[in-house]
Design an enzyme around this catalytic site. Structure first.
Site: not given
Ligand code: NAP
Length: 302
Positions: A54, A98, A121
């Site tokens: 990422k 995460q 997200d």
């Protein structure tokens, strides 16, 4: 018939190029670039490799990227305080935590503490609600469904009036993609059915699908005779079915299989995504797009 392959690896390159160009333009006009922070708790090798990818992608497109690594024993209160710090940091447009988090931390509490306007997200209940309402309300569609819809659009598949069947009803793939396809608007306007383990005749539903989206996590679940000739088949499944030695690196790597019997299905479908190299590369790509969108919302450009 041999289906047209919808390659996520190629679409990813197109979208990342577009993002890079737009980031440079915004930097030139407004003097800012998107800021993305990834919070990693602990040292799980899988989490480290996701976060590294990422951060690498964010760097590639010209974002200001921060990897904030915290020790395994960080308290829930300290993690919440860290999120609060980034919620109030004007240079940060996207906050990622995460998963999974260590057992002593309540994941839901942590994810819900992220400012919905920085929740790139798209998992915060506010963003789930925005997605359900649709249209201008939507800010950050969750990245995998967002990627699936973008692949269908870029492949030129007609969605308006199409019968879409989604196999799977998870919160991260099945439910959101079904919701997105039923909305009014481009890449949607479909008639949608969701099927799952309690569905009576899975095959009958799949056979009706002009667009079949499979996210079950069961290798080869969808048989070739369940596919309508010419249909668009999007295989979201990623199943580890063994290991092999990589020709490139000489290291052991997983053998991956989708939820669709690809070799047989490609002879019947009109369009199909491979596994690997199909939906997989789209998720991080759309995360970058959501982070860019976050800055654009803030600057009043969207
Ligand atoms: P999940 O939370 O396990 O949900 C699976 C869904 O499929 C459930 O709704 C389940 O039904 C349904 N299902 C399972 N077996 C079935 C069967 N035999 N017949 C009908 N329905 C069945 O999985 P997920 O997180 O959505 O992920 C699904 C797959 O996509 C996994 O392989 C995952 O690795 C992959 N994935 C890929 C990406 C990516 O490429 N970027 C991202 C996310 C997920 P019930 O609800 O009735 O149990």
């Amino acid at each position: 018939m041999s289906a047209k392959l919808i390659k996520g690896t190629e679409i990813r390159e197109e979208i990342l190029e577009e993002i890079t160009k737009e980031v440079a333009e915004i930097k030139e006009k407004h003097g800012v670039v998107p800021g993305l922070v990834t919070i990693l708790v602990g040292e799980s090798p899988a989490s480290i490799s996701y976060v590294t990818l990422k951060i690498k992608t964010a760097h590639r497109v010209g974002f200001n990227e921060i990897q904030d690594s915290q020790s395994e024993d960080i308290s829930e209160a300290d993690l919440l305080a860290l999120i609060d710090k980034y919620n109030n940091d004007d240079s940060i447009n996207g906050i990622l935590v995460q998963l999974p988090l260590p057992k002593h931390i309540n994941e839901k509490k942590v994810l819900n503490a992220i400012d919905p306007d920085k929740d790139v997200d798209g998992f915060h209940p506010v963003n789930v609600g925005r997605l359900m309402i649709g249209g201008d309300e939507v800010k950050f569609p969750p990245c995998t469904p967002f990627g699936i819809q973008e692949m269908i659009i870029r492949a030129g598949v007609e969605t308006s009036g199409a019968e879409v069947v989604v196999v799977g009803r998870s919160n991260i793939v099945g439910k959101p993609i079904a919701n997105m396809m039923v909305q009014k608007g481009p890449g949607a306007n479909s008639t949608v059915t969701i099927v799952h383990t309690r569905t009576k005749d899975l095959a009958a539903h799949c056979k009706r699908a002009d667009i079949l989206i499979v996210a079950a996590g069961v290798p080869d679940l969808v048989k070739p005779e369940w596919i309508k000739p010419g249909a668009c088949v999007i295989d979201v499944g990623v199943n580890r079915v063994g290991e092999k030695i990589s020709e490139k690196t000489g290291k052991k790597i997983a053998i991956l299989k989708g939820d669709v019997d690809f070799d047989a299905a490609k002879e019947i479908a009109g369009y199909i995504t491979p596994v690997p190299g199909g939906v997989g590369p789209m998720t991080i790509t759309m995360l970058m797009l959501n982070t860019l969108k976050s800055l654009k919302f803030k600057l009043g450009l969207m």
